[in-house]
Design a protein around this motif. Structure first.
Motif, PDB file in Angstrom:
ATOM      1  N   HIS A 145       0.840  -1.196   0.000  1.00  0.00           N
ATOM      2  CA  HIS A 145       0.000   0.000   0.000  1.00  0.00           C
ATOM      3  C   HIS A 145       0.881   1.255   0.000  1.00  0.00           C
ATOM      4  CE1 HIS A 145      -3.641  -2.282   0.560  1.00  0.00           C
ATOM      5  NE2 HIS A 145      -3.128  -2.899   1.619  1.00  0.00           N
ATOM      6  N   PRO A 146       0.405   2.338  -0.649  1.00  0.00           N
ATOM      7  CA  PRO A 146       1.183   3.584  -0.649  1.00  0.00           C
ATOM      8  C   PRO A 146       1.380   4.103   0.775  1.00  0.00           C
ATOM      9  CG  PRO A 146      -0.585   3.662  -2.276  1.00  0.00           C
ATOM     10  CD  PRO A 146      -0.835   2.444  -1.443  1.00  0.00           C
ATOM     11  N   LEU A 147       2.562   4.597   1.061  1.00  0.00           N
ATOM     12  CA  LEU A 147       2.838   5.242   2.346  1.00  0.00           C
ATOM     13  C   LEU A 147       2.442   6.708   2.200  1.00  0.00           C
ATOM     14  CD1 LEU A 147       4.105   4.383   5.091  1.00  0.00           C
ATOM     15  CD2 LEU A 147       6.221   5.444   4.298  1.00  0.00           C
ATOM     16  N   THR A 148       1.498   7.154   2.993  1.00  0.00           N
ATOM     17  CA  THR A 148       0.931   8.493   2.811  1.00  0.00           C
ATOM     18  C   THR A 148       0.930   9.278   4.119  1.00  0.00           C
ATOM     19  OG1 THR A 148      -1.333   7.742   3.251  1.00  0.00           O
ATOM     20  CG2 THR A 148      -0.568   7.677   0.955  1.00  0.00           C
ATOM     21  N   GLN A 149       0.699  10.576   3.964  1.00  0.00           N
ATOM     22  CA  GLN A 149       0.543  11.478   5.111  1.00  0.00           C
ATOM     23  C   GLN A 149      -0.720  12.307   4.902  1.00  0.00           C
ATOM     24  OE1 GLN A 149       3.531  14.123   7.654  1.00  0.00           O
ATOM     25  NE2 GLN A 149       3.299  14.924   5.599  1.00  0.00           N
ATOM     26  N   LYS A 150      -1.517  12.424   5.954  1.00  0.00           N
ATOM     27  CA  LYS A 150      -2.780  13.158   5.866  1.00  0.00           C
ATOM     28  C   LYS A 150      -2.646  14.549   6.472  1.00  0.00           C
ATOM     29  CE  LYS A 150      -5.580   8.945   6.092  1.00  0.00           C
ATOM     30  NZ  LYS A 150      -6.587   8.164   6.858  1.00  0.00           N
ATOM     31  N   THR A 151      -3.379  15.494   5.890  1.00  0.00           N
ATOM     32  CA  THR A 151      -3.436  16.858   6.412  1.00  0.00           C
ATOM     33  C   THR A 151      -4.856  17.137   6.893  1.00  0.00           C
ATOM     34  OG1 THR A 151      -1.623  17.699   5.042  1.00  0.00           O
ATOM     35  CG2 THR A 151      -3.232  19.306   5.830  1.00  0.00           C
ATOM     36  N   TRP A 152      -4.963  17.675   8.108  1.00  0.00           N
ATOM     37  CA  TRP A 152      -6.248  17.861   8.772  1.00  0.00           C
ATOM     38  C   TRP A 152      -6.487  19.317   9.159  1.00  0.00           C
ATOM     39  CZ3 TRP A 152      -9.038  13.281   9.428  1.00  0.00           C
ATOM     40  CH2 TRP A 152      -8.299  12.093   9.344  1.00  0.00           C
ATOM     41  N   MET A 153      -7.748  19.693   9.209  1.00  0.00           N
ATOM     42  CA  MET A 153      -8.181  20.931   9.854  1.00  0.00           C
ATOM     43  C   MET A 153      -8.825  20.543  11.183  1.00  0.00           C
ATOM     44  SD  MET A 153     -10.796  23.947   8.552  1.00  0.00           S
ATOM     45  CE  MET A 153     -12.109  22.802   8.087  1.00  0.00           C
ATOM     46  N   ILE A 154      -8.387  21.165  12.274  1.00  0.00           N
ATOM     47  CA  ILE A 154      -8.920  20.832  13.592  1.00  0.00           C
ATOM     48  C   ILE A 154      -9.438  22.101  14.279  1.00  0.00           C
ATOM     49  CG2 ILE A 154      -7.467  18.791  13.915  1.00  0.00           C
ATOM     50  CD1 ILE A 154      -5.606  20.474  15.656  1.00  0.00           C
ATOM     51  N   TYR A 155     -10.496  21.942  15.050  1.00  0.00           N
ATOM     52  CA  TYR A 155     -11.066  23.064  15.793  1.00  0.00           C
ATOM     53  C   TYR A 155     -12.070  22.532  16.803  1.00  0.00           C
ATOM     54  CZ  TYR A 155     -14.826  22.391  12.365  1.00  0.00           C
ATOM     55  OH  TYR A 155     -15.811  21.833  11.575  1.00  0.00           O
ATOM     56  N   HIS A 156     -12.399  23.358  17.778  1.00  0.00           N
ATOM     57  CA  HIS A 156     -13.425  23.008  18.743  1.00  0.00           C
ATOM     58  C   HIS A 156     -14.790  23.386  18.171  1.00  0.00           C
ATOM     59  CE1 HIS A 156     -10.711  21.986  22.056  1.00  0.00           C
ATOM     60  NE2 HIS A 156      -9.975  23.033  21.695  1.00  0.00           N
ATOM     61  N   LYS A 157     -15.764  22.520  18.371  1.00  0.00           N
ATOM     62  CA  LYS A 157     -17.092  22.744  17.820  1.00  0.00           C
ATOM     63  C   LYS A 157     -17.677  24.066  18.277  1.00  0.00           C
ATOM     64  CE  LYS A 157     -20.831  21.596  15.581  1.00  0.00           C
ATOM     65  NZ  LYS A 157     -20.819  21.553  14.089  1.00  0.00           N
ATOM     66  N   GLU A 158     -17.447  24.436  19.542  1.00  0.00           N
ATOM     67  CA  GLU A 158     -18.028  25.678  20.052  1.00  0.00           C
ATOM     68  C   GLU A 158     -17.449  26.919  19.384  1.00  0.00           C
ATOM     69  OE1 GLU A 158     -15.107  24.174  23.317  1.00  0.00           O
ATOM     70  OE2 GLU A 158     -16.525  23.337  21.861  1.00  0.00           O
ATOM     71  N   SER A 159     -16.268  26.782  18.766  1.00  0.00           N
ATOM     72  CA  SER A 159     -15.672  27.925  18.074  1.00  0.00           C
ATOM     73  C   SER A 159     -16.506  28.370  16.882  1.00  0.00           C
ATOM     74  CB  SER A 159     -14.257  27.590  17.598  1.00  0.00           C
ATOM     75  OG  SER A 159     -13.401  27.331  18.682  1.00  0.00           O
ATOM     76  N   GLU A 160     -17.299  27.439  16.327  1.00  0.00           N
ATOM     77  CA  GLU A 160     -18.127  27.782  15.176  1.00  0.00           C
ATOM     78  C   GLU A 160     -19.273  28.729  15.540  1.00  0.00           C
ATOM     79  OE1 GLU A 160     -18.298  24.791  11.652  1.00  0.00           O
ATOM     80  OE2 GLU A 160     -18.831  23.683  13.470  1.00  0.00           O
ATOM     81  N   LYS A 161     -19.464  28.984  16.825  1.00  0.00           N
ATOM     82  CA  LYS A 161     -20.442  29.989  17.227  1.00  0.00           C
ATOM     83  C   LYS A 161     -20.016  31.384  16.772  1.00  0.00           C
ATOM     84  CE  LYS A 161     -21.967  27.373  21.295  1.00  0.00           C
ATOM     85  NZ  LYS A 161     -22.029  27.335  22.784  1.00  0.00           N
ATOM     86  N   LEU A 162     -18.717  31.559  16.561  1.00  0.00           N
ATOM     87  CA  LEU A 162     -18.210  32.820  16.016  1.00  0.00           C
ATOM     88  C   LEU A 162     -18.391  32.812  14.506  1.00  0.00           C
ATOM     89  CD1 LEU A 162     -14.884  33.207  18.032  1.00  0.00           C
ATOM     90  CD2 LEU A 162     -17.018  34.454  18.385  1.00  0.00           C
ATOM     91  N   ASN A 163     -19.016  33.851  13.983  1.00  0.00           N
ATOM     92  CA  ASN A 163     -19.304  33.908  12.552  1.00  0.00           C
ATOM     93  C   ASN A 163     -18.044  33.771  11.707  1.00  0.00           C
ATOM     94  OD1 ASN A 163     -22.052  34.313  13.036  1.00  0.00           O
ATOM     95  ND2 ASN A 163     -21.797  36.530  13.168  1.00  0.00           N
ATOM     96  N   VAL A 164     -16.960  34.423  12.161  1.00  0.00           N
ATOM     97  CA  VAL A 164     -15.741  34.422  11.358  1.00  0.00           C
ATOM     98  C   VAL A 164     -15.135  33.021  11.297  1.00  0.00           C
ATOM     99  CG1 VAL A 164     -14.229  35.076  13.291  1.00  0.00           C
ATOM    100  CG2 VAL A 164     -13.567  35.633  10.943  1.00  0.00           C
ATOM    101  N   VAL A 165     -15.227  32.253  12.386  1.00  0.00           N
ATOM    102  CA  VAL A 165     -14.697  30.892  12.399  1.00  0.00           C
ATOM    103  C   VAL A 165     -15.544  29.992  11.509  1.00  0.00           C
ATOM    104  CG1 VAL A 165     -14.218  28.872  13.827  1.00  0.00           C
ATOM    105  CG2 VAL A 165     -13.672  31.164  14.680  1.00  0.00           C
ATOM    106  N   LYS A 166     -16.864  30.100  11.654  1.00  0.00           N
ATOM    107  CA  LYS A 166     -17.759  29.284  10.836  1.00  0.00           C
ATOM    108  C   LYS A 166     -17.552  29.571   9.350  1.00  0.00           C
ATOM    109  CE  LYS A 166     -21.408  26.533  10.310  1.00  0.00           C
ATOM    110  NZ  LYS A 166     -21.614  26.577   8.851  1.00  0.00           N
ATOM    111  N   ALA A 167     -17.372  30.841   8.999  1.00  0.00           N
ATOM    112  CA  ALA A 167     -17.172  31.206   7.598  1.00  0.00           C
ATOM    113  C   ALA A 167     -15.876  30.615   7.059  1.00  0.00           C
ATOM    114  CB  ALA A 167     -17.164  32.724   7.445  1.00  0.00           C
TER     115      ALA A 167
END
Length: 287
Positions: free
Chosen positions: A254-276
């Protein structure tokens, strides 16, 4: 005292230097010194002593620096809440990104996002993925972008997955790899474990490391100069089609790969700028 006065104390505590604090805040040194004296008079406390070792905070100054950090966080939260009440996308978006993303992806992201939301400002922390993961966990940033499978208790969005390759300006015989000069670079622990394990499964002798550098893009330049081969993520090599690439595989093919993620706390999406921004990244092309 206003917010800027507290910012002066906070910045001076970080810099421990009047000149550097003035540069960071775009204030001349005489003006900053005078303003600091006024703050001390207003508070009735001596904040710093200046000697041959530079700026030294007094016990009162240490206390005020701690409170300055707390007050500045409160000021920021108030501004974010007011913008949120108005359903307005504005304010400061605090991001943490790995070094690779900060160079190859982040500038275009921010430029495109700013076109849609011109009243948003950005505060960006860069570092290794382990450091960014910790900043996000502590909520020192709104959103983190990391490479590798770090433990994360909140929201985690897979952005893309890339192959790991042996890169060289000459064709590579994998059987002879232990005898060829290698270029290494300082990187995240998980990435190093991944490549070290791949090597240990195939070779009984260590790699012949001739050069070690501090960053992946510097490593790539060393490869282009013909100093040796390197193990690099495929996105490092997008703009170098003339470089020979040998994708790595696990023992079961199998190909040896590396993943890239976006991480954040769910409550941060209460801020409009974070959700956007979260929604913007989910729609963004990556390769």
């Amino acid at each position: 005292m206003d917010e800027r006065d507290w910012l002066i104390i906070h910045t001076l505590y970080q810099e421990k230097n009047i000149t550097n604090t003035g540069k960071a805040m775009f204030i001349s040194q005489p003006t900053l010194t005078k303003r600091l004296q006024q703050i001390e008079t207003k508070l009735g406390a001596k904040i710093v002593d200046r000697g041959v070792k530079g700026v030294q905070f007094t016990p009162e100054g240490e206390y005020l620096a701690k409170r300055a950090t707390e007050l500045l966080d409160t000021f920021r939260e108030i501004k974010e809440d007011v913008d949120n009440f108005n359903h307005y996308i504005a304010g400061t978006l605090r991001l943490g990104v790995s070094n690779f993303i900060s160079k190859y992806l982040l500038p275009n992201w921010l430029a495109d996002f700013e076109k849609q939301f011109p009243d948003v400002e950005f505060q960006v922390e860069t570092g290794y993925s382990k450091q960014i993961n910790q900043l996000a966990f502590n909520q020192d940033i709104h959103i983190g972008f990391i490479r590798g499978n770090y433990n994360w208790p909140g929201e985690k969005e897979l952005l893309f997955e890339e192959s790991l390759c042996i890169a060289s300006i000459h064709p590579i015989d994998l059987e002879n790899l232990p005898n060829l000069p290698r270029i290494d670079y300082q990187t995240d622990t998980l990435y190093k474990h991944l490549t070290d394990n791949w090597w240990a499964e195939r070779y009984s002798q260590p790699p012949l490391v001739k050069v070690t550098v501090d960053r992946g893009d510097t490593c790539k330049e060393m490869v282009l100069s013909g100093l040796g081969y390197a193990i690099l993520p495929s996105l490092f090599l997008m703009d170098t089609p003339h470089v020979y690439q040998s994708p790595l595989q696990t023992k079961d093919g199998h190909p040896l790969t590396q993943k890239t993620w976006m991480i954040y706390h769910k409550e941060s999406e209460k801020l409009n700028v974070v959700k956007a921004f979260v929604d913007f990244i989910k729609r963004a092309p990556f390769v």
